[in-house]
Design an enzyme around this catalytic site. Structure first.
Site, PDB file in Angstrom:
ATOM      1  N   GLY A  28       0.808  -1.219   0.000  1.00 49.78           N
ATOM      2  CA  GLY A  28       0.000   0.000   0.000  1.00 49.78           C
ATOM      3  C   GLY A  28       0.839   1.265   0.000  1.00 49.78           C
ATOM      4  O   GLY A  28       2.035   1.239  -0.254  1.00 49.78           O
ATOM      5  N   HIS A  34       4.506   1.719  -8.149  1.00 51.72           N
ATOM      6  CA  HIS A  34       3.484   0.654  -8.127  1.00 51.72           C
ATOM      7  C   HIS A  34       2.582   0.751  -9.356  1.00 51.72           C
ATOM      8  O   HIS A  34       2.209  -0.268  -9.947  1.00 51.72           O
ATOM      9  CB  HIS A  34       2.588   0.793  -6.886  1.00 51.72           C
ATOM     10  CG  HIS A  34       3.298   0.645  -5.583  1.00 51.72           C
ATOM     11  ND1 HIS A  34       3.512   1.705  -4.736  1.00 51.72           N
ATOM     12  CD2 HIS A  34       3.834  -0.450  -4.974  1.00 51.72           C
ATOM     13  CE1 HIS A  34       4.135   1.272  -3.650  1.00 51.72           C
ATOM     14  NE2 HIS A  34       4.357  -0.025  -3.770  1.00 51.72           N
ATOM     15  N   GLN A  58       7.781  -9.369   7.888  1.00 54.25           N
ATOM     16  CA  GLN A  58       9.009  -8.916   7.221  1.00 54.25           C
ATOM     17  C   GLN A  58       9.620  -7.688   7.897  1.00 54.25           C
ATOM     18  O   GLN A  58      10.589  -7.129   7.414  1.00 54.25           O
ATOM     19  CB  GLN A  58       8.769  -8.683   5.733  1.00 54.25           C
ATOM     20  CG  GLN A  58       7.893  -7.502   5.375  1.00 54.25           C
ATOM     21  CD  GLN A  58       7.559  -7.476   3.898  1.00 54.25           C
ATOM     22  OE1 GLN A  58       6.739  -8.253   3.426  1.00 54.25           O
ATOM     23  NE2 GLN A  58       8.181  -6.574   3.145  1.00 54.25           N
ATOM     24  N   GLY A 144       9.139  -4.572  -8.683  1.00 51.66           N
ATOM     25  CA  GLY A 144      10.008  -3.479  -9.107  1.00 51.66           C
ATOM     26  C   GLY A 144      11.474  -3.822  -8.860  1.00 51.66           C
ATOM     27  O   GLY A 144      11.810  -4.406  -7.822  1.00 51.66           O
ATOM     28  N   GLN A 145      12.337  -3.410  -9.792  1.00 54.98           N
ATOM     29  CA  GLN A 145      13.784  -3.629  -9.656  1.00 54.98           C
ATOM     30  C   GLN A 145      14.346  -2.871  -8.444  1.00 54.98           C
ATOM     31  O   GLN A 145      15.410  -3.201  -7.932  1.00 54.98           O
ATOM     32  CB  GLN A 145      14.496  -3.205 -10.947  1.00 54.98           C
ATOM     33  CG  GLN A 145      16.004  -3.306 -10.935  1.00 54.98           C
ATOM     34  CD  GLN A 145      16.506  -4.716 -10.605  1.00 54.98           C
ATOM     35  OE1 GLN A 145      15.930  -5.713 -11.042  1.00 54.98           O
ATOM     36  NE2 GLN A 145      17.571  -4.793  -9.811  1.00 54.98           N
ATOM     37  N   GLN A 150      15.062  -8.471  -3.168  1.00 56.43           N
ATOM     38  CA  GLN A 150      13.731  -9.094  -3.099  1.00 56.43           C
ATOM     39  C   GLN A 150      13.412  -9.796  -4.425  1.00 56.43           C
ATOM     40  O   GLN A 150      12.888 -10.918  -4.444  1.00 56.43           O
ATOM     41  CB  GLN A 150      12.674  -8.030  -2.790  1.00 56.43           C
ATOM     42  CG  GLN A 150      11.251  -8.535  -2.882  1.00 56.43           C
ATOM     43  CD  GLN A 150      10.253  -7.558  -2.305  1.00 56.43           C
ATOM     44  OE1 GLN A 150      10.094  -7.475  -1.109  1.00 56.43           O
ATOM     45  NE2 GLN A 150       9.559  -6.807  -3.153  1.00 56.43           N
ATOM     46  N   VAL A 173      11.081   3.263 -11.074  1.00 54.95           N
ATOM     47  CA  VAL A 173      10.545   4.572 -11.489  1.00 54.95           C
ATOM     48  C   VAL A 173      11.177   5.617 -10.577  1.00 54.95           C
ATOM     49  O   VAL A 173      11.229   5.441  -9.348  1.00 54.95           O
ATOM     50  CB  VAL A 173       9.002   4.611 -11.382  1.00 54.95           C
ATOM     51  CG1 VAL A 173       8.470   5.989 -11.767  1.00 54.95           C
ATOM     52  CG2 VAL A 173       8.396   3.539 -12.281  1.00 54.95           C
ATOM     53  N   SER A 183       7.644   4.301  -0.849  1.00 56.57           N
ATOM     54  CA  SER A 183       6.642   4.756   0.134  1.00 56.57           C
ATOM     55  C   SER A 183       7.333   5.436   1.309  1.00 56.57           C
ATOM     56  O   SER A 183       6.751   6.281   1.977  1.00 56.57           O
ATOM     57  CB  SER A 183       5.827   3.569   0.648  1.00 56.57           C
ATOM     58  OG  SER A 183       5.253   2.884  -0.445  1.00 56.57           O
ATOM     59  N   ARG A 184       8.585   5.052   1.586  1.00 54.43           N
ATOM     60  CA  ARG A 184       9.288   5.609   2.750  1.00 54.43           C
ATOM     61  C   ARG A 184       9.874   7.005   2.481  1.00 54.43           C
ATOM     62  O   ARG A 184      10.349   7.647   3.420  1.00 54.43           O
ATOM     63  CB  ARG A 184      10.395   4.656   3.207  1.00 54.43           C
ATOM     64  CG  ARG A 184       9.848   3.373   3.853  1.00 54.43           C
ATOM     65  CD  ARG A 184      10.951   2.548   4.468  1.00 54.43           C
ATOM     66  NE  ARG A 184      10.455   1.471   5.303  1.00 54.43           N
ATOM     67  CZ  ARG A 184      10.359   0.187   4.923  1.00 54.43           C
ATOM     68  NH1 ARG A 184      10.729  -0.180   3.717  1.00 54.43           N
ATOM     69  NH2 ARG A 184       9.897  -0.718   5.752  1.00 54.43           N
TER      70      ARG A 184
HETATM   71  O1  PAF Z   1       7.735  -5.040  -1.976  1.00 55.38           O
HETATM   72  C1  PAF Z   1       6.786  -5.059  -1.167  1.00 55.38           C
HETATM   73  O2  PAF Z   1       5.959  -4.142  -1.108  1.00 55.38           O
HETATM   74  C2  PAF Z   1       6.650  -6.245  -0.216  1.00 55.38           C
HETATM   75  O3  PAF Z   1       7.886  -6.705   0.200  1.00 55.38           O
HETATM   76  C3  PAF Z   1       5.780  -7.371  -0.782  1.00 55.38           C
HETATM   77  C4  PAF Z   1       6.419  -7.987  -2.015  1.00 55.38           C
HETATM   78  C5  PAF Z   1       4.394  -6.857  -1.124  1.00 55.38           C
HETATM   79  C6  PAF Z   1       5.640  -8.484   0.266  1.00 55.38           C
HETATM   80  O4  PAF Z   1       5.057  -8.017   1.434  1.00 55.38           O
END
Ligand code: PAF
Length: 277
Positions: A28, A34, A58, A144-145, A150, A173, A183-184
């Site tokens: 979110g 996104h 996480q 996203g790269q 991840q 982007v 988002s941060r």
């Molecule tokens: O990249 C993220 O926003 C998160 O790590 C994900 C992939 C939605 C998993 O919670």
């Protein structure tokens, strides 16, 4: 767009989908990074699904889970506008019901870089992504790269555990001044926001040197550190130049590598990367 908050509801909606399903998992507080994933999913699939779930497993005990920015109404409107068809928005107890006790333990790929700084982070990411894949059953999933490790972790999990789907990686982007959208970024104070352009300057410097023929990994790392150190507000946590697939540090660039870095700007931890070669 249909809003679905339980696994049972989502499964029922999924059963009616004909053709391919593109999936964008998110936590979110959406931004154009996104939206680019959603646009790409829209282009390549018959149906598009997104999820919004701030995944507690996480986050480390001293991390920003409680403070993580949230704005569901805005997120929902943005997804609707971009043509998303299904939105999965479960509560924490839906994803982790009482007694939940099964996790995905990633191997070597999750050890370095963010694995050192955020122990347990990729265990949480892999577990929630696997659960989301099982519920959503996408044809393609979009990442996203920007979160380079991840991407490597999710690709490895999909390969090792035979998830029947394709991972699509979408370029980062950036704001007009090069700062990667995140988002941060809302945590940054005005002076820190200006100083944060140093991440992109440092990565661009590595790319310039690479394009001029530099292949010595330590020379590239040193130059990135030098650019970062020139910004008084930036505290470098790490600079890495690693094989883009295995994330093992390299001595010479002979195959694709990921140059990644983490910088603390005040209380905010910023992460970015580029791929060379
Ligand atoms: O990249 C993220 O926003 C998160 O790590 C994900 C992939 C939605 C998993 O919670």
């Amino acid at each position: 767009m249909r809003l679905l908050t339980t696994v049972a509801e989502f499964r029922a909606a999924r059963a009616q989908v004909k053709g391919s399903l593109g999936f964008v998992p998110t936590m979110g507080y959406l931004h154009q990074g996104h939206m680019e994933l959603v646009r790409r999913a829209r282009k390549e699939n018959d149906t598009v699904a997104a999820s919004i779930f701030v995944n507690p497993t996480q986050f480390g005990p001293s991390e920003d889970l409680a403070a993580y920015p949230r704005d569901f109404d805005r997120d929902r409107a943005m997804l609707e506008k971009e043509g998303c068809d299904l939105l999965f928005y479960p509560g924490a107890e839906e994803v982790y019901p009482p007694g939940f006790d099964t996790y995905i333990e990633m191997g070597r790929i999750a050890q370095p870089l963010e694995g050192v700084a955020r122990p347990g982070h990729f265990r949480g990411v892999a577990t929630v992504v696997a659960k989301l894949f099982n519920v959503v059953q996408p044809t393609r999933a979009y990442f996203g790269q920007k979160d380079g490790q991840q991407v490597a972790v999710v690709k490895k999990m999909v390969r090792d555990l035979d998830f029947p789907l394709e991972i699509v990686v979408v370029p980062t982007v950036r704001e007009p001044d090069g700062l990667a959208m995140s988002s941060r970024n809302v945590y940054l104070k005005p002076l820190e926001r200006q100083a944060a352009t140093v991440l992109w300057r440092a990565l661009s410097r590595a790319r310039d040197l690479y394009e001029r023929g530099e292949r010595d990994a330590e020379a590239l790392r040193e130059e990135v550190r030098r650019v970062l150190d020139s910004e008084p507000l930036a505290r470098t946590e790490y600079v890495s130049l690693a094989d883009a697939e295995t994330l093992e540090e390299v001595d010479h660039v002979t195959r694709p590598v990921m140059v990644s870095l983490v910088v603390r700007m005040g209380a905010t931890r910023l992460i970015d990367n580029i791929i060379l070669g």
